[in-house]
Enzyme design. Structure first.
Site, PDB file in Angstrom:
ATOM      1  N   GLU A  77      74.946 143.396  88.327  1.00  0.00           N
ATOM      2  CA  GLU A  77      74.802 142.146  87.580  1.00  0.00           C
ATOM      3  C   GLU A  77      75.896 141.193  88.020  1.00  0.00           C
ATOM      4  O   GLU A  77      77.067 141.531  87.973  1.00  0.00           O
ATOM      5  CB  GLU A  77      74.865 142.420  86.081  1.00  0.00           C
ATOM      6  CG  GLU A  77      73.762 143.380  85.618  1.00  0.00           C
ATOM      7  CD  GLU A  77      73.936 143.849  84.192  1.00  0.00           C
ATOM      8  OE1 GLU A  77      75.061 143.756  83.682  1.00  0.00           O
ATOM      9  OE2 GLU A  77      72.955 144.308  83.589  1.00  0.00           O
ATOM     10  N   CYS A  78      75.520 139.997  88.415  1.00  0.00           N
ATOM     11  CA  CYS A  78      76.449 139.125  89.114  1.00  0.00           C
ATOM     12  C   CYS A  78      76.419 137.694  88.596  1.00  0.00           C
ATOM     13  O   CYS A  78      75.609 137.344  87.750  1.00  0.00           O
ATOM     14  CB  CYS A  78      76.113 139.120  90.607  1.00  0.00           C
ATOM     15  SG  CYS A  78      75.824 140.775  91.291  1.00  0.00           S
TER      16      CYS A  78
END
Length: 473
Positions: free
Chosen positions: A11-12
């Site tokens: 998750e970025c």
């Protein structure tokens, strides 16, 4: 000792900035990779070859596909157990940069019509099967789009491409559909684990590329009403996103465009925005270091790991990269990845130049348990000690790395000046100059980091002694 790995999603947070918004006229394609703090990132460089692998076989998923024999050299940031896979970010020798991937999610309704494919492309494979085989950012979009249509995807993702002339961002729509948009030169784009695209004009080939039936498919399956809206038709938008995704987009746009008043609870944020002032590399670094600083939602200020608003800088970030394409310079020094191992709020960004041929060994090693040899874990030691008492120790870490980043920036300018003076008549000497600068800088970062670790440990030991003194005889 057995290594235990917990399965976290990748998750970025993504930030892309057009050249007209940057003070120096450069282009920026950047992303934090928020995954698992226990997964060390190893730096890799692959050389150009006409005898590349003929097939890609993923190590952790069923995906496989044939590959061209000619493979363009490129740099990568791979997990220690997946060398040659999940390369994350880098430039190739043809001058193209790629950041892969931003996790995004299609709606259940869209996936019911065009499901994910278990053996399809996952986030772990797209970088290494695309970057070595493209010579422009647009080619990157076209190759990836064709792969999505042929093999389908195993999970949703967003990916950015950057070259000398332009930048593109691609978002998956469903199992076999996608949309890519050219980044306007006078705008920036930010994303936090949610599809952001809205508009699509299939006649505008200069600014849009997409699967051929993107609109027709959505219309056939009644995924939208009225005018086509990509987000409405294909993207997930639910309660989780209101605290996990919305706040990051809202905060970054507030940071770069404070004049724009917006409601954090409403997902009507502009896809592309202009900034109130010209941005600098320091502004981009600072953005990735933020955590709703000094507000009620700052989890570190308030020692609150249960904070509902998901911050940008988190401890389980494995690396943050800022791919920069500088104007009017030879590509060897024009293409730079400013990379921070681990948590950016307590880390240091180092410049990784396209023109180098190797990294010191410490930056190429490191596994799933702590050690005192690898760059990843030595930097992690500092960050872990800092998180023992963030408000007490973070200022020390930040000041130490601020001074070192300033020194590196000054050394960079001196190196670039010297490089430009000799590279045309003495290209080999220029190459050696760049390599020597890179090695010296990366080694200096570790020297300072080791000293900082001992200083922090000393302070924590002293504080622990004072806390449990039991003195009074």
């Amino acid at each position: 000792m057995k290594e235990e790995m917990k399965k976290y999603p990748s998750e970025c947070t993504t930030i892309i900035v057009g050249s007209q918004l940057m003070e120096d006229g450069s282009m920026i394609a950047a992303r934090s990779e928020d995954w698992d703090a226990m997964v060390a990132k190893n730096l890799e460089i692959f050389e150009t070859t006409d005898n590349g692998p003929e097939e890609f076989v993923a190590k952790e998923t069923p995906f496989r596909c044939p590959l061209p024999k000619h493979c363009i050299g490129y740099s990568a940031l791979s997990p220690y157990h997946l060398h040659g896979e999940w390369g994350s970010a880098g430039f190739n020798r043809a001058g193209v940069g790629m950041s892969a991937t931003e996790s995004i999610f299609s709606s259940e309704k869209a996936l019911a019509c065009d499901p994910l494919v278990e053996s399809g492309l996952g986030e772990n494979c797209v970088f290494n099967i695309v970057l070595p085989y493209i010579t422009t950012a647009r080619e990157g979009v076209e190759r990836l789009g064709a792969l999505i249509e042929e093999y389908g995807i195993a999970e949703g993702f967003g990916i950015s491409f950057i070259d000398e002339h332009e930048m593109w961002y691609l978002e998956t729509a469903s199992g076999h559909r996608w949309l890519a948009t050219r980044i306007p030169e006078d705008k920036y784009f930010v994303s936090g684990n949610q599809s952001r695209f809205r508009d699509y004009d299939p006649k505008d080939k200069k600014n849009y590329l997409a699967s051929s039936d993107l609109i027709d498919f959505a219309r056939e399956h009644q995924l939208f009403e009225g005018e086509f809206d990509f987000h409405t038709a294909y993207a997930r938008d639910e309660k989780l996103d209101t605290t996990y995704s919305y706040p990051r987009v809202w905060y970054l746009q507030k940071l770069f465009t404070p004049s724009k008043e917006q409601d954090v609870t409403k997902n009507d944020f502009p896809v592309f925005m202009g900034s109130d002032k010209k941005l600098t590399l320091q502004d981009i670094k600072a953005a990735f270091r933020t955590h709703y600083n000094d507000t009620e939602h700052d989890p570190y200020l308030h020692s609150n790991p249960k904070e509902k608003w998901r911050p940008i800088s988190i401890f389980r970030t494995t690396q943050t990269h800022i791919l920069q394409r500088k104007p009017n310079l030879p590509k060897e020094i024009a293409q730079v990845d400013y990379m921070c191992e681990g948590m950016a709020a307590l880390g240091i960004f180092v410049p990784l130049y396209e023109g180098i041929s190797s990294y010191p060994e410490a930056w190429r090693i490191g596994g799933g348990v702590s050690d005192n040899q690898s760059a990843y874990w030595r930097l992690r030691h500092v960050q872990t000690l800092g998180m023992v008492d963030y408000n007490r120790y973070a200022p020390i870490i930040k000041e130490t790395y601020r001074k070192l980043e300033e020194e590196i920036a000054q050394r960079e300018q001196e190196m670039i000046k010297e490089y430009l003076a000799i590279y045309e008549e003495r290209p080999l000497a220029a190459k050696d100059l760049l390599q020597e600068f890179s090695d010296r800088m990366l080694n200096k970062v570790l020297e300072v980091t080791d000293e900082l670790t001992e200083h922090l440990f000393t302070l924590i030991a002293r504080h622990t002694m004072e806390t449990y003194e039991f003195h009074g005889a």
